[in-house]
Design an enzyme around this catalytic site. Structure first.
Site, PDB file in Angstrom:
ATOM      1  N   GLU A 115     -53.727 -36.825 -21.703  1.00 36.65           N
ATOM      2  CA  GLU A 115     -54.198 -35.408 -21.299  1.00 36.65           C
ATOM      3  C   GLU A 115     -54.649 -35.388 -19.908  1.00 36.65           C
ATOM      4  O   GLU A 115     -54.461 -34.214 -19.316  1.00 36.65           O
ATOM      5  CB  GLU A 115     -55.274 -35.192 -22.506  1.00 36.65           C
ATOM      6  N   TYR A 122     -50.866 -30.331 -13.347  1.00 38.53           N
ATOM      7  CA  TYR A 122     -50.963 -28.714 -13.031  1.00 38.53           C
ATOM      8  C   TYR A 122     -51.544 -28.569 -11.799  1.00 38.53           C
ATOM      9  O   TYR A 122     -51.110 -27.855 -10.745  1.00 38.53           O
ATOM     10  CB  TYR A 122     -51.833 -27.988 -14.198  1.00 38.53           C
ATOM     11  N   GLU A 182     -52.485 -28.269 -30.053  1.00 40.05           N
ATOM     12  CA  GLU A 182     -51.470 -29.353 -29.495  1.00 40.05           C
ATOM     13  C   GLU A 182     -49.951 -28.575 -30.157  1.00 40.05           C
ATOM     14  O   GLU A 182     -49.270 -29.006 -29.655  1.00 40.05           O
ATOM     15  CB  GLU A 182     -51.571 -30.769 -29.692  1.00 40.05           C
ATOM     16  N   HIS A 219     -48.820 -36.321 -30.339  1.00 43.88           N
ATOM     17  CA  HIS A 219     -50.310 -36.333 -30.618  1.00 43.88           C
ATOM     18  C   HIS A 219     -50.573 -35.422 -31.699  1.00 43.88           C
ATOM     19  O   HIS A 219     -51.292 -35.724 -32.630  1.00 43.88           O
ATOM     20  CB  HIS A 219     -50.840 -35.482 -29.268  1.00 43.88           C
TER      21      HIS A 219
HETATM   22 ZN    ZN Z   1     -52.085 -33.702 -26.559  1.00 49.84          ZN
HETATM   23 ZN    ZN Z   2     -51.984 -32.582 -23.322  1.00 52.10          ZN
END
Ligand code: ZN
Ligand code: ZN
Length: 343
Positions: A115, A122, A182, A219
């Site tokens: 993560e 970004y 997610e 995930h």
């Molecule tokens: Zn994730």
């Molecule tokens: Zn992520």
């Protein structure tokens, strides 16, 4: 809820329950309660990628030539992703401490690291295409944009409840919120970036998005396995009220995701919003199936937007580098035997 003890010579190495159980704390992948977690661990490692290795020079040139609406939507979607992944890093860290199972704690450590990589990507994309000042402004959108605020608060409130008070019930709610974040909340955004890629635009960004989607798939698999095991370990959580909570919360999330699609994509050529609405419901059904539950939406059994999927590594590697701007470096291959891409 009790935290896993660092050192417990009296407890067995294999956990007795995923939370509120007994576990010595030592990690031996050959002696874990849910053996398929070892396979997942290896897949997560094979999927390792680093944002800086994806060249962005062509994206930087192309961004200036996107029309203003595409630029607006690009920026607000990056802003959304940055908030989701920031929350996710904190949340996975919270959950990690309460697992009384060394293998689940270990996998949470890897997911948390991924993560962080997503978040870095970004910043990396934005620093390639806009000024420092504009980058900072984009990272402020989430505080003021009402539509963005509503959808983010929806998840943040559930995560915060678990941070404030830990018990199996708040853990249950948090697992549902995780699967929404997610497994549902990225998908209008993925549609936007892959739609640009279909026109050969912003391919570096789409490659990154593709890696992120691949990670998020794993995930989801992890948290769905945790969710199912939670119901086994705590049968009292498998109540009518809780099952109703899952369907009600997922339906609210689906509505929020559809709102977001209308808010951001209504002027984007190449995306049919009715189709996207069906796609979001189709995706929600897939998450429910993964959680061992019945589907909620009828008439959406066919994937009407099959192009919303991670580029396969084979495709990335066999495609000319000037097309994807990909480095020839071969990241771990995910194939039939080690991947969960079809989840
Ligand atoms: Zn994730
Ligand atoms: Zn992520």
């Amino acid at each position: 809820m009790k935290l896993q003890q660092i050192f417990n010579t009296e407890a067995p190495n294999q956990s007795t329950r995923i939370i509120e159980g007994e576990c010595s704390g030592i990690l031996n992948w050959n002696d874990i309660r849910m053996p398929h977690m070892y396979k997942l661990y290896k897949v997560l490692l094979l999927n390792h990628w680093i944002a800086d290795e994806i060249p962005m020079s062509k994206d930087a040139q192309q961004f200036a030539r996107l029309d203003p609406e595409e630029q607006r939507v690009f920026k607000i979607n990056i802003s959304l992703l940055a908030v989701l992944d920031s929350m996710q890093t904190m949340f996975v860290g919270d959950v990690k401490r309460y697992f009384t199972d060394s293998s689940l704690e270990a996998i949470s450590a890897i997911i948390g690291q991924q993560e962080v990589v997503h978040n870095q990507s970004y910043s990396y994309v934005l620093s390639s295409i806009v000024s420092d000042q504009e980058q900072k402004e984009i990272f402020e959108y989430w505080k003021k944009d009402p539509v963005l605020l509503e959808r983010n608060r929806f998840i943040a409130d559930i995560y915060q409840s678990f941070r404030d008070e830990q018990n199996p019930q708040t853990f249950f709610h948090a697992m549902v919120a995780d699967l929404i974040l997610e497994g549902i909340f990225f998908y209008s955004t993925f549609a936007f970036f892959y739609n640009l890629a279909r026109d050969q635009k912003m391919m570096g960004t789409s490659q990154m998005i593709s890696y992120i989607q691949r990670d998020e798939n794993q995930h989801c698999y992890f948290f769905a396995e945790v969710f199912k095991q939670l119901l086994v370990d705590f049968p009292e959580l498998n109540s009518k009220e809780n099952i109703a909570y899952v369907y009600r919360t997922i339906d609210e999330a689906v509505q929020l995701e559809i709102n977001w699609a209308h808010y951001t994509l209504s002027q984007i050529a190449g995306i049919d919003l009715n189709e996207l609405e069906n796609y979001i419901k189709y995706t929600a059904n897939k998450r429910l199936t993964l959680m061992g539950m019945d589907k909620a939406y009828v008439g959406v059994d066919v994937n009407c937007m099959p192009w919303i999927k991670p580029f396969s590594d084979d495709a990335l590697n066999s495609t000319k580098t000037d097309f994807f701007e990909a480095k020839s470096r071969n990241y771990g291959k995910v194939g039939d035997d080690n991947g969960f891409d079809d989840l």
